[in-house]
Design a protein around this motif. Structure first.
Motif, mmCIF file in Angstrom:
data_model
loop_
_atom_site.group_PDB
_atom_site.id
_atom_site.type_symbol
_atom_site.label_atom_id
_atom_site.label_comp_id
_atom_site.label_asym_id
_atom_site.label_seq_id
_atom_site.Cartn_x
_atom_site.Cartn_y
_atom_site.Cartn_z
ATOM 1 N N TRP A 137 -3.853 29.501 -40.589
ATOM 2 C CA TRP A 137 -4.958 28.662 -40.094
ATOM 3 C C TRP A 137 -6.271 28.983 -40.800
ATOM 4 N N MET A 149 -2.019 26.506 -35.598
ATOM 5 C CA MET A 149 -1.102 26.243 -36.703
ATOM 6 C C MET A 149 0.309 26.059 -36.171
ATOM 7 N N THR A 191 -2.224 22.645 -39.732
ATOM 8 C CA THR A 191 -3.312 23.254 -38.965
ATOM 9 C C THR A 191 -4.118 22.140 -38.300
#
Lengths: 367, 367
Positions: B272, B305, B343
């Motif tokens: 992420w 994520m 993400t």
């Protein structure tokens, strides 16, 4: 299904397109006559001239669609490719952006304010031109100008005539020379299904005809001006039935926006979007041509970008400034050459002012 | 001066290191025995086994330093390379992370809480082990476990003995099976000059032994727990004289952090950071090994994520969720294989909850 995108041009814009596109599962092939281009580490490099049919055939045979990062590609090249594969943006956008008289006419037809202008195709046009634009004025070649090349300031009809002769009679355009407060630009995207997205107005400083810094968003922009910039960009996108990202450069004059030119591609003044916007201009260009939903163009932070021109500074002190991001293009240093850029991000315009000042002490452009 | 970084391993972590490093002016060479690895579009691919001296020689001759994206490289390989070029992180970190008993001892020596454990080298150790850990417990191979492979839950001394026989007498470790509230992790960086940087605690959900989602920052983390996580990471970084990025995985038990293991590399729970942090874990790993100032680890936004496991969904609906970013690894789909990640970024934990829910309707992991 892995898609392969063809790019006309293998410079830093192609490189940053590839950096944005690889995570989307794309692959890239780039036609670029120069040896060892910036795109080489990320794309298949096809070392052909842009008008070499062998290269264009090879490209068309191997890619799903074509885009460009360099708008001085011959129109015939784009038209040839369009018969074989989808090309975004279309050759129409390329054609208009390549010819400053057509570009000005196109702006005017859409109601986008631009400087006064007059086309010069013969010695006889020189005195009429001066009546429209006033003097001094800026005399430009209509085609293939970039980074301040192919233009000269003229102060009399004689100078216009002399220049016309010196330019060997190529088509010219005389443009009103205006005293602008500052240069602004907007970057916008339009996808194949007509969805549009706009980044905020940016503020640009050129030196020696080459962009040196951009700030996003531009400071002290009235709500009305911000809206007008988007309105102009929307008109241009729709007027061209455009697909991809484009940039319009404006002069600000007495609080009004005067369009100077547009670029039918990702643009140097939008490089900050890699670090400072939710979605970069490079990713949005690819989303647009792939007909994927456009990404959020909101700012992640206030940003400023500085081009590294002619020389790359020592990176350690640059990266020591908090939230600074370095982007190098894998090019040999040479005066006036764009070798990379640095973006600084921060929580406020004042934070950006301070960081930009620190940064400019470390970066010495070489022209 | 353009530097070339050698990577042991050519998977998605190497690919994302290269994507982060090319803008810093780096080039990459990766040793990876598999054909057609994820790193191939971005790095020179050296198709050698990790213990093939010809490949290691070639790598050492052509790079400025070596790092790895895969910690199950033979220790002898890292030690061999260390005699020729700088290797970051050092073989010491690799050695400890490869052997679960040493890893647990290392945590304990540093005062980092971990689960009870007991090494099993013989049938005789089985009953002693049970006394330390209680039952049921988790029996693991000490080396080369990943994604839940090489471990089994045991309920009796007989089961421990049977498993020891079934594992052909390889060294095992019995670990206390704890009921944890959730899994958390922290990612931290340390540069060659000892500068450190820490990302916030993340919250991870595994399914079938494979990470499915991470959220950053983890929700409802008391200030004290956040501080302790950084303190443990700092102890580990300094204790190992570590250079680069590492991750520690924790169990949360009754509001306490219990270290499970560490990974001496960039980590799936930190993907992420590409979209959600000011500087990604990949860029910070490179800055650390190059001895450049570490980048800001602050959040740009709240993030989550989701791994794409076994199958890649249609991208258009995924990208339609605002501020969603897709990262594909250029791998052929296969059950239980990590093919990419998505993400989502947002302004609040609640916004992330909502987007994550939408996203999970579109993503079907295939195990």
């Amino acid at each position: 299904m892995m898609k392969r995108i063809g790019i006309l041009g293998g410079g830093q814009l192609g490189r940053m397109l590839a950096l944005a596109g690889l995570p989307l599962g794309l692959r890239f092939s780039a036609i670029e006559p120069a040896d060892d281009p910036p795109v080489k580490a990320l794309a298949e490099h096809l070392p052909y001239a842009y008008d070499d049919l062998a290269g264009l055939e090879l490209l068309a045979d191997n890619v799903d669609m074509v885009t460009y990062e360099f708008e001085n590609v011959a129109l015939a090249t784009a038209e040839y490719l369009e018969k074989r594969v989808p090309v975004f943006p279309s050759s129409k956008a390329l054609m208009i952006s390549q010819e400053r008289f057509m570009e000005k006419e196109f702006f005017s037809d859409l109601g986008i304010p631009t400087t006064e202008y007059y086309p010069i195709d013969s010695i006889d046009d020189c005195s009429n031109a001066k009546i429209v634009t006033g003097l001094p004025a800026v005399l430009k070649t209509r085609r293939f100008g970039y980074d301040g090349k192919g233009q000269v300031i003229v102060h009399s009809v004689e100078e216009i005539r002399d220049s016309f002769t010196r330019f060997n009679g190529v088509p010219l355009i005389l443009e009103q020379k205006i005293n602008f407060t500052r240069e602004l630009s907007i970057i916008a995207a339009r996808s194949r299904n007509g969805e549009t997205a706009f980044y905020p107005l940016m503020e640009n400083v050129h030196k020696n005809g080459i962009l040196l810094t951009s700030r996003a968003p531009a400071r002290h922009v009235a709500h009305e001006m911000a809206s007008l910039a988007k309105e102009y960009a929307a008109k241009l996108l729709d007027g061209l039935d455009y697909v991809g990202v484009l940039a319009i450069e404006f002069f600000e004059v007495n609080g009004k926006l005067i369009a100077n030119e547009f670029a039918p591609r990702v643009h140097n003044s939008g490089h900050w979007t890699i670090d400072g916007a939710c979605t970069s201009q490079f990713e949005n260009h690819l989303r647009a041509i792939l007909d994927l939903p456009l990404g959020n163009t909101d700012l992640r932070s206030f940003s400023a970008m500085v081009n590294l021109i002619g020389e790359i500074p020592d990176l350690a002190p640059v990266l020591k400034i908090p939230d600074t991001h370095v982007h190098l293009y894998d090019k040999e240093p040479r005066p006036s050459r764009k070798l990379g850029h640095v973006t600084v991000c921060g929580d406020s315009p004042d934070a950006i002012d301070k960081k930009l000042e620190q940064l400019m002490e470390l970066i010495i452009p070489v022209y």
